[in-house]
Motif scaffolding. Sequence first.
Motif, PDB file in Angstrom:
ATOM      1  N   TYR A   5      -2.783   0.547  -4.351  1.00 19.88           N
ATOM      2  CA  TYR A   5      -2.697  -0.796  -3.462  1.00 19.88           C
ATOM      3  C   TYR A   5      -2.409  -1.774  -4.494  1.00 19.88           C
ATOM      4  O   TYR A   5      -3.172  -2.081  -5.514  1.00 19.88           O
ATOM      5  N   ALA A  43      -7.328 -13.539   3.926  1.00 25.17           N
ATOM      6  CA  ALA A  43      -8.572 -13.373   3.131  1.00 25.17           C
ATOM      7  C   ALA A  43      -9.684 -13.004   3.998  1.00 25.17           C
ATOM      8  O   ALA A  43     -10.847 -13.521   4.185  1.00 25.17           O
ATOM      9  N   ASP A  44      -9.432 -11.921   4.905  1.00 22.91           N
ATOM     10  CA  ASP A  44     -10.396 -11.489   5.736  1.00 22.91           C
ATOM     11  C   ASP A  44     -10.106 -10.022   6.043  1.00 22.91           C
ATOM     12  O   ASP A  44      -9.398  -9.524   5.430  1.00 22.91           O
ATOM     13  N   TYR A  45     -10.865  -9.731   7.039  1.00 21.83           N
ATOM     14  CA  TYR A  45     -10.753  -8.019   7.371  1.00 21.83           C
ATOM     15  C   TYR A  45      -9.842  -7.982   8.580  1.00 21.83           C
ATOM     16  O   TYR A  45      -9.921  -6.646   9.245  1.00 21.83           O
ATOM     17  N   THR A  46      -9.110  -8.836   8.946  1.00 24.11           N
ATOM     18  CA  THR A  46      -8.219  -8.749  10.297  1.00 24.11           C
ATOM     19  C   THR A  46      -6.698  -8.622  10.044  1.00 24.11           C
ATOM     20  O   THR A  46      -5.693  -8.898  10.734  1.00 24.11           O
ATOM     21  N   ASP A  47      -6.450  -8.664   8.911  1.00 26.62           N
ATOM     22  CA  ASP A  47      -4.858  -8.498   8.280  1.00 26.62           C
ATOM     23  C   ASP A  47      -4.203  -7.266   9.019  1.00 26.62           C
ATOM     24  O   ASP A  47      -4.797  -6.220   9.125  1.00 26.62           O
ATOM     25  N   THR A  48      -3.129  -7.236   9.065  1.00 29.44           N
ATOM     26  CA  THR A  48      -2.120  -6.482   9.911  1.00 29.44           C
ATOM     27  C   THR A  48      -1.358  -5.838   8.555  1.00 29.44           C
ATOM     28  O   THR A  48      -0.637  -6.511   7.704  1.00 29.44           O
ATOM     29  N   GLN A  49      -1.314  -4.500   8.711  1.00 34.91           N
ATOM     30  CA  GLN A  49      -0.443  -3.798   7.563  1.00 34.91           C
ATOM     31  C   GLN A  49       0.544  -3.131   8.421  1.00 34.91           C
ATOM     32  O   GLN A  49       0.705  -2.431   9.523  1.00 34.91           O
ATOM     33  N   ARG A 109      -1.680  -6.319  -4.913  1.00 34.85           N
ATOM     34  CA  ARG A 109      -1.848  -7.533  -4.569  1.00 34.85           C
ATOM     35  C   ARG A 109      -0.819  -8.452  -5.559  1.00 34.85           C
ATOM     36  O   ARG A 109      -1.349  -8.422  -6.759  1.00 34.85           O
ATOM     37  N   LEU A 155      -5.007   6.546   1.253  1.00 34.90           N
ATOM     38  CA  LEU A 155      -4.772   5.799   0.817  1.00 34.90           C
ATOM     39  C   LEU A 155      -4.477   6.034  -0.870  1.00 34.90           C
ATOM     40  O   LEU A 155      -5.299   6.807  -1.551  1.00 34.90           O
ATOM     41  N   ASP A 164      -6.006  -0.996  -6.941  1.00 32.30           N
ATOM     42  CA  ASP A 164      -6.822   0.283  -6.630  1.00 32.30           C
ATOM     43  C   ASP A 164      -5.905   1.282  -6.549  1.00 32.30           C
ATOM     44  O   ASP A 164      -4.937   1.323  -5.748  1.00 32.30           O
ATOM     45  N   PHE A 207       1.001  -1.121   0.074  1.00 33.85           N
ATOM     46  CA  PHE A 207      -0.003   0.021  -0.090  1.00 33.85           C
ATOM     47  C   PHE A 207       0.847   1.319  -0.020  1.00 33.85           C
ATOM     48  O   PHE A 207       2.062   1.270   0.665  1.00 33.85           O
ATOM     49  N   PHE A 251       3.873  -0.713   8.270  1.00 36.76           N
ATOM     50  CA  PHE A 251       4.190   0.637   7.822  1.00 36.76           C
ATOM     51  C   PHE A 251       5.688   0.618   7.890  1.00 36.76           C
ATOM     52  O   PHE A 251       6.394   0.316   8.984  1.00 36.76           O
TER      53      PHE A 251
END
Lengths: 112, 116
Positions: free
Chosen positions: B48, B99-105, B50, B45, B56, B33, B107
């Motif tokens: 992005y 594949a969910d909304y709990t991933d850690t980014q 993948r 943002l 995006d 990102f 920085f």
Amino acid sequence: TQLLEQSPQFLSIQEGENLTVYCNSSSVFSSLQWYRQEPGEGPVLLVTVVTGGEVKKLKRLTFQFGDARKDSSLHITAAQPGDTGLYLCAGAGNTGFQKLVFGTGTRLLVSP
Amino acid sequence: DARVTQTPRHKVTEMGQEVTMRCQPILGHNTVFWYRQTMMQGLELLAYFRNRAPLDDSGMPKDRFSAEMPDATLATLKIQPSEPRDSAVYFCASGQGLADYTDTQYFGPGTRLTVL
């Protein structure tokens, strides 16, 4: 457009005081994350909450996700100077993997 | 201790010049990102990726900004020509792309850009 408003914007307190930071939106989020950012560095993840009404504790920090998954709060008990920093909430919506919307930020200063 | 690295850490340039910022994501991470942080707008943002493919870039001014991943170990953000309003701190982050909304980014330390 999903927006996350944080309050307060600035908070200056003495060591040992308690505080609460709020993160509010009119949108529903799949998950809500809280980050802390120190000067000259990138944000660091503190916690992720996923379920409406979920409460997570990280030592003196308590995080809560609203029942409707539109808002969240961060409560710090007995703040320490090491808690000083910029606190950011970030919501993941339904637009795909990990596209986060960041809140406006709360800048916290804890004085000895 | 795996970290995201960014170069340069600071860049001062004159309006109209080309600026290239580089990022090395954490080995094994498949999402990258690019964010921009200013006092007025906060953290936004820009792009992005993948598996090195741009998913995006709707947050990026297309006329002057471009983002690429030449390989899995390098992401670049280029501004040409730069303008004073581009002055900001640019962050790169990487994640495992769970594949969910709990991933850690995770920085990087950011590149502080000043365009005179």
